[in-house]
Design an enzyme around this catalytic site. Structure first.
Site, PDB file in Angstrom:
ATOM      1  N   SER A  73      -9.618  -0.579   7.587  1.00  0.00           N
ATOM      2  CA  SER A  73      -9.097  -0.398   6.232  1.00  0.00           C
ATOM      3  C   SER A  73      -8.408  -1.594   5.619  1.00  0.00           C
ATOM      4  O   SER A  73      -8.068  -1.536   4.438  1.00  0.00           O
ATOM      5  CB  SER A  73      -8.146   0.801   6.186  1.00  0.00           C
ATOM      6  N   LYS A 100       0.871  -1.192   0.000  1.00  0.00           N
ATOM      7  CA  LYS A 100       0.000   0.000   0.000  1.00  0.00           C
ATOM      8  C   LYS A 100       0.898   1.229   0.000  1.00  0.00           C
ATOM      9  O   LYS A 100       1.869   1.301   0.790  1.00  0.00           O
ATOM     10  CB  LYS A 100      -0.855  -0.042   1.264  1.00  0.00           C
ATOM     11  N   SER A 113      -9.436   1.811   3.275  1.00  0.00           N
ATOM     12  CA  SER A 113      -8.574   2.518   2.366  1.00  0.00           C
ATOM     13  C   SER A 113      -7.589   1.618   1.616  1.00  0.00           C
ATOM     14  O   SER A 113      -6.940   2.076   0.680  1.00  0.00           O
ATOM     15  CB  SER A 113      -7.786   3.582   3.127  1.00  0.00           C
TER      16      SER A 113
END
Lengths: 106, 528
Positions: B195, B95, B171
């Site tokens: 997330s 990420k 996210s």
């Protein structure tokens, strides 16, 4: 306690946050903030005994969990040039920025 | 089965037996990326094309050559008879909220779009030291603020491989979608309010939120310093365990990384669930949300599509010898979101104050002769709306005249939320649970554009996941089935501090017991 954030307070927060918003953004953000406040106000209704302490984080930081602090001995960074090179404007190892506003005192 | 779809633990065996090479695996993943990912996320991307709407767009930066070099190094070690590491040759994505030396590390924000990290985050470094191959940095909501990945400054935003008209969740949308699409076997995500778990549920993959402090946050661009947890995303529980094994543990560079010893997650993974007490709570089978007109709270039971996989899982686990304990009260669950609104915003405002255009990242190009104007212009141009919203809210609720009724109060509500779990898991308490079994999300993946813009409704997607972040406890989301529209439904296990080994064991038992079920044979739309 305010029921909602008024324009003056909003502008003050924008200053604190070091932002400079255009009208459209300001309108959207103020509206969203006040919408979110409705949800946050629910917090006020929660029965909270005097004795309930604040928790800065969930997991307790007992000595079994927390690492010891290291010795307070500074060490030079192996390659400061590499770090300085990340800045948008540099000269002779310094980071270049505009001046702070000057005021002449009476 | 394509190499890129094979589970990491099987790939590991094949690699060690020299039946395949790490380079072949990496190339297979890169081919899959080329086939399904479409345009990588970029600033000023322009409007979406019809083709864009069919692709996954998980990536911001694909590190092709770097990955191939890593793979070749693994192959060389294998050829030389050296131990290449626990994750040798296993492809993963990161990420883009983690610094990785020499790569753009953007936080999906314009303000860091030009930032190339000079150091590598500990979890990434540990994976690479174990021989894993990083394919690139994947997309996320800007600064991790969001539950759909739509707020990224790097468009096109990632799409759900099960149906690209739907969001992957957020996210960690890039993490979940890259793994679901077979672009990588593993991904390193972060979980601050759900997330990892929520996008894992939306994308039909396994996501682990470790106990706060289980995995070092060094090199993680901070959002909520008391809430952020780096963790694994994988397609099965064994792979998740392999990855957690690699990244967990104390770190002298992170004073909040716990020095609690890391167990061998693999050793007991197939130990079964006999005698384990697994709870069901009515408070996790309903949604509380503000009425759009009045703002008053309404309660609604969860849809059957969401509830039934959890109840089925309880049956499966009971048939394997677990004891299912019903009616466990978790009364403070509904306060998780309002408390989170406050706490996370205060921490976000503080953590985002460092982005000022001076030392790194974006600086406004407008001619400025005043330092304070430099800050304001830079931040105004560099931040998207979602970061600005959080910063302003954080400023408001921590301001001296309001902080007692907002921030301080939220921290006390946090204590209540933690106590719900302490009571549920208390060995000498009424319920004595080893784990709580709940749905992961109140809905399946919603359509792109459906919820974004109304930040309150967006935030309630995390209602069932955020209590674990307040309490610090670990959580695991597993695929539990598909709904009527063939969108994945997630089931969640929550446990006491540092009980990841037990949660993984329960998850593995469920996974094995259901592995021949029909729904597991269905592939995401982009792979059909």
């Amino acid at each position: 306690m305010s029921d909602s954030i008024d324009r003056d307070t909003f502008d003050h927060l924008v200053g604190l946050a070091a932002l400079e918003l255009d009208q459209q953004q300001a309108d959207y953000l103020l509206r969203e903030l006040n919408n979110q406040l409705k949800a946050i106000r629910e917090l006020a209704a929660i029965p909270l005994d005097e004795s309930v302490p604040a928790s800065l984080h969930g997991v307790p930081y007992a000595s079994a969990v927390s690492p010891e602090l290291r010795e307070d001995v500074w060490q030079p960074h192996p390659n400061p040039e590499e770090i300085i090179a990340l800045a948008p404007d540099t000269r002779d190892g310094y980071i270049v920025v505009p001046d702070i506003p000057h005021t002449t005192l009476e | 089965m394509e190499l890129c779809d094979i589970p990491a633990y099987e790939l590991s065996l094949l690699l060690r037996q020299r039946q395949i090479s790490a380079e072949e695996v990496t190339r297979a993943c890169l081919e899959r990326i080329d086939a399904v990912d479409g345009r990588s996320g970029a600033l000023d991307a322009g409007s979406l094309t019809p083709e864009d709407e069919q692709k996954v767009h998980a990536f911001i930066t694909i590190t092709r050559e770097r990955a191939l070099n890593q793979a070749r190094t693994v192959d060389q070690k294998l050829a030389d008879g050296e131990d290449p590491g626990l994750l040798a040759g296993i492809p993963f994505t990161t990420k883009d909220i983690f610094c990785v030396r020499g790569t753009p590390s953007t936080a999906a924000s314009r303000i860091l779009a030009n930032y190339t990290a000079p150091y590598t985050a500990t979890p990434v470094a540990r994976m690479e030291a174990a021989g894993a191959v990083m394919l690139g940095k994947v997309n996320l909501d800007e600064f991790t603020y969001g539950s759909s990945n739509e707020s990224t400054a790097f468009q096109p935003a990632p799409r759900n491989p099960w149906n690209p008209a739907h969001v992957p969740g957020g996210s960690s949308g890039g993490s979940a979608s890259s793994v679901a699409a077979g672009e990588a076997a593993l991904s390193l995500g972060t979980d601050t309010a759900g997330s990892i778990r929520q996008p894992a549920a939306f994308c039909g993959v396994v996501g682990v939120k470790p106990t706060y402090g289980r995995v070092s946050r060094y090199g993680l661009i901070a959002f909520g310093s008391s809430l952020d947890c780096p963790g694994p995303v994988a397609r099965n529980v064994v792979d998740a365990a392999l990855m957690l094994q690699t990244i967990a543990g104390a770190d002298p560079r992170d004073s909040t990384a716990a020095k609690v010893p890391v167990p061998d997650y693999l050793a007991q993974l197939e130990g079964g669930v006999k005698g384990l007490r697994i709870g069901l709570s009515p408070d996790y089978f309903r949604i509380a949300f503000p009425d759009p007109q009045t703002g008053e709270y309404r309660e609604q039971p969860l849809p059957m599509d969401i509830e039934s996989p959890v109840l089925r899982a309880a049956e499966v686990l009971a048939s394997l010898g677990a004891e299912i304990v019903e009616d466990v009260p978790m009364p403070n669950t509904r306060y998780g979101i309002p408390a989170y609104f406050v706490i996370s915003r205060v921490e976000a405002a503080s953590n985002l104050h460092r982005y000022d255009g001076v030392k790194y990242g974006y600086r406004t190009r407008q001619p400025i002769d005043d330092l304070t104007k430099l800050y304001r212009q830079t931040r105004n141009e560099g931040f998207g709306l979602q970061p600005k919203l959080r910063i302003l809210m954080g400023m408001y609720v921590s301001a001296a005249q309001y902080s007692a009724q907002y921030y301080q109060r939220a921290l006390r509500v946090r204590t209540l939320i933690r106590r719900d779990f302490e009571q549920a898991f208390d060995r000498s308490g009424k319920h004595r649970l080893d784990a709580l079994l709940t749905p992961t999300t109140p809905t399946t993946a919603f359509k792109m554009g459906a919820v974004y813009g109304d930040s309150v409704l967006m935030q309630y997607a995390d209602q069932l996941t955020v209590p674990a972040n307040h309490a610090g406890i670990p959580g695991l989301s597993l695929p539990g089935g598909l709904d009527a529209d063939r969108l994945p439904v997630g089931i969640q296990l929550l446990g006491p501090d540092f009980s990841e080994d037990v949660l993984l064991r329960i998850g593995r038992a469920y996974e094995l017991a259901t592995q021949t079920e029909d729904w597991r044979k269905i592939k995401p739309m982009v792979l059909r």
